[in-house]
Design a protein around this motif. Structure first.
Motif, short mmCIF file in Angstrom:
data_model
loop_
_atom_site.label_atom_id
_atom_site.label_comp_id
_atom_site.label_asym_id
_atom_site.label_seq_id
_atom_site.Cartn_x
_atom_site.Cartn_y
_atom_site.Cartn_z
N LEU A 35 -3.17 72.60 82.70
CA LEU A 35 -3.49 71.38 82.20
C LEU A 35 -2.70 70.15 81.77
O LEU A 35 -3.24 68.95 81.92
CB LEU A 35 -3.79 71.76 80.80
CG LEU A 35 -5.33 72.29 80.27
CD1 LEU A 35 -5.58 72.53 78.93
CD2 LEU A 35 -6.53 71.48 80.70
N PRO A 36 -1.41 70.16 81.94
CA PRO A 36 -0.57 69.15 81.89
C PRO A 36 -0.82 68.07 83.14
O PRO A 36 -0.75 67.03 82.97
CB PRO A 36 0.82 69.61 82.02
CG PRO A 36 0.89 71.05 81.60
CD PRO A 36 -0.64 71.53 81.86
N LEU A 60 -11.05 63.73 73.34
CA LEU A 60 -10.30 63.98 71.99
C LEU A 60 -10.67 65.29 71.64
O LEU A 60 -9.99 66.23 71.08
CB LEU A 60 -10.46 62.94 71.09
CG LEU A 60 -9.49 61.83 71.37
CD1 LEU A 60 -10.12 60.61 70.42
CD2 LEU A 60 -8.19 61.93 71.10
N GLU A 61 -11.91 65.56 71.24
CA GLU A 61 -12.51 66.82 70.52
C GLU A 61 -12.28 68.12 71.37
O GLU A 61 -11.68 69.07 70.75
CB GLU A 61 -13.98 66.56 70.38
CG GLU A 61 -14.53 67.80 69.54
CD GLU A 61 -16.07 67.84 69.06
OE1 GLU A 61 -16.02 68.25 67.96
OE2 GLU A 61 -16.67 67.38 69.99
N LYS A 106 0.34 64.92 72.72
CA LYS A 106 0.78 63.38 72.71
C LYS A 106 0.38 62.73 73.87
O LYS A 106 -0.16 61.75 73.59
CB LYS A 106 2.12 63.39 72.54
CG LYS A 106 2.81 62.33 72.09
CD LYS A 106 3.99 62.06 71.95
CE LYS A 106 4.56 60.44 71.22
NZ LYS A 106 6.02 60.64 71.13
N GLY A 107 0.38 63.09 75.18
CA GLY A 107 -0.15 62.36 76.13
C GLY A 107 -1.57 62.21 76.19
O GLY A 107 -2.05 61.03 76.52
N VAL A 108 -2.34 63.04 75.79
CA VAL A 108 -3.75 62.84 75.47
C VAL A 108 -4.17 61.59 74.46
O VAL A 108 -4.81 60.72 74.79
CB VAL A 108 -4.63 63.92 74.91
CG1 VAL A 108 -5.84 63.99 74.65
CG2 VAL A 108 -4.32 65.55 76.19
#
Length: 714
Positions: free
Chosen positions: A206-207, A229-230, A247-249
């Protein structure tokens, strides 16, 4: 030139002043309005169409503007040809458009065949294809709960380590994040042999996806940002995904919203606006990220000034918005935001019974119901309109809410609704529900005796069943006791049911308030205590003795003649009652303290300030020519009295509880508090002691007759 946050982060957008819009489909094919052209093509070519051509037509039908009949000959021919060609496929079979079409059309015709191909390894490993397959398998597990789906998912997840995330587009991310989020559910992980291995694969992958999201924002519309976001929050909530990665999202999404929220506000629904507020609140509440104050205030400004033109909110949406903004707790003007939501709630006409009650409970918790009485009025009429259509548990919850707000007592229409519903459905009520309806009925001035008889009979039948006895909750038993204490006379049938429940369950040992409540009830009606019931009381005393508050002790000392047996005095601390006159008064009746005259007179004055009872009693005494004194402290400063009549009869006033019971001969008999006070008065040479209850007066059909009975006829 003014640079946006996106531009500063090296994200290229062609036109900074135009909100980007994602293409709904990967390929810009001409949108099809109806099925005429497609079905004509199927008729002519279905015998020699290949797999890719079949999938293309099938996917076109999924985006059709006008709904069509899925039982038509041409559609069935297409499905047959698609199945045949899919069976013959091998190698890197592409499923994206097929899964997309199946999802949009709500079909499962090829689910088993797709799984077979995946199990055989015959599927494309491109990023987009993998995202669709993972979504498909997670959805299949959600619907059917088969372990095979979870194992296939874990198999495909391993291919992600070789995926070039730069090829992931926003539409792929839709599928991918939904699939990964569902895979973090406990029910999904339980179906895996090695769930930790699968979770680790996902968390390592995911990263890189987060970096790609930042680049893909140039193709997003605002609804995609809300979806991301959700999805990421749900994934974080179900996994061990690091806070720092989240935090990146949030940084990427905040940069987008900062630039395009104002321009794109018309492109989302009321539900999506509520969803956005909820996700921003989630980020702050869980200390993942704190969004900029200007962005939050801008959202509130849009809500206050534009919502009536842009959005239609459901009740659930309003709940999410108010919970979200209250959790964020950063307003440019809280009153305006709250008033906007209240007005939206008042305008709603759709029927969402449980959600509507939840919203009113939130308003009540925030103190808004007191400021906006129209909400309570609307709730009352809404409840009456929806009464016959509500689920029974929801109906009972509404009744409890109305009871809490004093809306039951004089509502004759409400009593008629309850009585009619009970007569038709009493056989389906569980014991806890029967006790709640009994309590509601007892709080109504227009008590329906037929309803009470139905409750008595239904309770007796259910009490005989051990399984139903075991389902009784503490709250249910407390409702029953409170209802019994509101009875004018001793209800022997329900009293027998209560004693059975106390003896056959351990509820008295579980809840301290229930225990104190039962002791007071037993003393008020002087119920017969057999050996088994006494044993249950003794066990409950042992269970709660160390947890009793000083107020509990004062209560029990007054209502339990055997208070010395349980050594209640040993843990009593009288010094804690200096400012608690109500507790001191109870202890004084047992001779443990002396009352302060100033405090006693103040208590009488406070009661008189809330009603004109003292004035009314004086008038009655004067009419009878009785001699009287007002405001006394007697019996060696142990007993206060509002009146002393003819130098021999003490009369006092009590507010929130019944003081007397009606005997079979129709005469009033004092309950425990009045009885103890009467004994004290008699010991000190007075002829009698009588207690006027404002609660009893409320239920009296003739208040003057009630006062005359207490003052002159006892």
């Amino acid at each position: 030139m003014l640079q946006s946050q996106l531009a500063r982060r090296n994200i290229s957008i062609a036109d900074l002043f135009t909100a980007p819009v994602i293409q709904e489909r990967r390929e810009k094919r001409i949108p099809v309005v109806d099925t005429k052209e497609i079905f004509s093509r199927v008729d002519q070519q279905h015998t020699y169409m290949g797999y890719e051509e079949c999938v293309e037509i099938f996917n076109d039908l999924a985006y059709i503007v006008i709904p069509f009949d899925k039982t038509t000959k041409q559609f069935q021919l297409l499905l047959s040809r698609l199945k045949l060609t899919l069976l013959n496929q091998s190698g890197n079979v592409k499923f994206y458009d097929l899964i997309d079409g199946l999802n949009r059309l709500g079909l499962e015709n090829f689910s088993d065949l797709i799984k077979q191909k995946i199990q055989e390894g015959n599927y494309s490993r491109s990023p987009g294809e993998l995202s669709a397959i993972l979504f498909f398998l997670s959805q299949q597990h959600l619907m059917h709960g088969q372990q095979r789906d979870a194992e296939l998912f874990a198999q495909v997840v391993k291919d992600l380590r070789f995926t070039d995330v730069k090829l992931l587009k926003i539409e792929h991310l839709h599928f991918l994040m939904k699939g990964l989020t569902l895979a973090m559910e406990p029910s999904f992980l339980q179906g895996l042999k090695n769930p930790e291995d699968m979770k680790k694969e996902v968390e390592n992958f995911l990263p890189n996806v987060i970096d790609q999201i930042s680049l893909e924002l140039s193709r997003c519309n605002i609804s995609d940002v809300i979806m991301m976001l959700e999805s990421f929050f749900k994934f974080w909530n179900k996994s061990n995904f690091q806070n720092s990665k989240m935090k990146g999202v949030y940084l990427s999404c905040e940069a987008y919203l900062d630039q395009y929220l104002g321009l794109s506000k018309k492109d989302i629904t009321g539900g999506q606006f509520a969803q956005l507020v909820e996700q921003i609140a989630n980020a702050q509440f869980h200390m993942l990220y704190k969004f900029d104050q200007k962005l939050i205030h801008r959202m509130q400004y849009i809500l206050v000034n534009d919502h009536s033109e842009l959005y239609v909110f459901s009740i659930k949406d309003i709940i999410r918005i108010i919970k979200g903004f209250e959790a964020i707790n950063d307003y440019f003007n809280r009153d305006k935001v709250i008033n906007c939501l209240v007005n939206a709630a008042l305008e709603i006409t759709c029927f969402q019974d449980a959600d509507y009650l939840e919203l009113m409970e939130i308003f009540d918790e925030k103190g808004i119901m007191e400021q906006q009485p129209d909400l309570l009025v609307k709730l009352r009429f809404y409840f009456q309109d929806r009464f016959n259509y509500m689920e029974r548990p929801t109906m009972i919850n509404y009744l409890q809410f109305l009871l809490n707000h004093g809306m039951i007592f004089e509502d004759k229409d409400m009593m008629e609704l309850i009585a009619a519903h009970l007569q038709k459905n009493y056989f389906s009520y569980e014991l806890n529900e029967l006790f709640k309806v009994y309590l509601i009925t007892q709080h109504n001035f227009y008590r329906d005796n037929e309803s009470i008889r139905l409750i008595e009979d239904a309770t007796k039948i259910r009490i005989a069943d051990q399984k139903q006895r075991q389902q009784v909750k503490v709250e249910g038993l407390r409702d029953l006791i409170e209802g019994l204490r509101l009875e004018h006379a001793h209800n022997k049938k329900l009293d027998q049911s209560l004693r059975t429940l106390v003896k056959e369950t351990n509820l008295l040992n579980i809840d301290k308030k229930l225990f104190v409540q039962f002791i007071c009830y037993a003393a008020d009606f002087n119920i017969k205590i057999d050996q088994k019931l006494q044993q249950a009381i003794d066990v409950a005393f042992d269970a709660h003795l160390q947890d009793l508050t000083q107020q509990d002790l004062a209560h029990l000392i007054l209502y339990t003649d055997d208070y010395q047996k349980y050594d209640l005095l040993g843990i009593l601390d009288i010094e804690q009652f200096q400012n608690d006159f109500a507790s001191l008064e109870k202890l004084a009746l047992r001779g443990l303290v002396k009352l302060d005259k100033t405090l006693a007179m103040k208590a009488i004055q406070e009661l008189d300030a809330d009603s004109n009872l003292i004035e009314v009693v004086e008038k009655l005494l004067n009419e009878r020519g009785a001699k009287y004194d007002k405001g006394l402290l007697t019996c060696n400063d142990q007993l206060k009295a509002a009146f002393l009549i003819n130098d021999s009869i003490l009369v006092d006033v009590i507010d929130h509880q019944f003081a007397n019971s009606i005997q079979p001969d129709g005469k009033l008999s004092p309950r425990k508090r009045a009885s103890v006070a009467k004994q004290l008065a008699l010991q000190n040479g007075f002829k009698d002691y009588r207690l006027i209850s404002l609660a009893e007066m409320d239920f009296a059909k003739d208040e003057q007759k009630y006062l005359i009975d207490v003052l002159f006829n006892q």
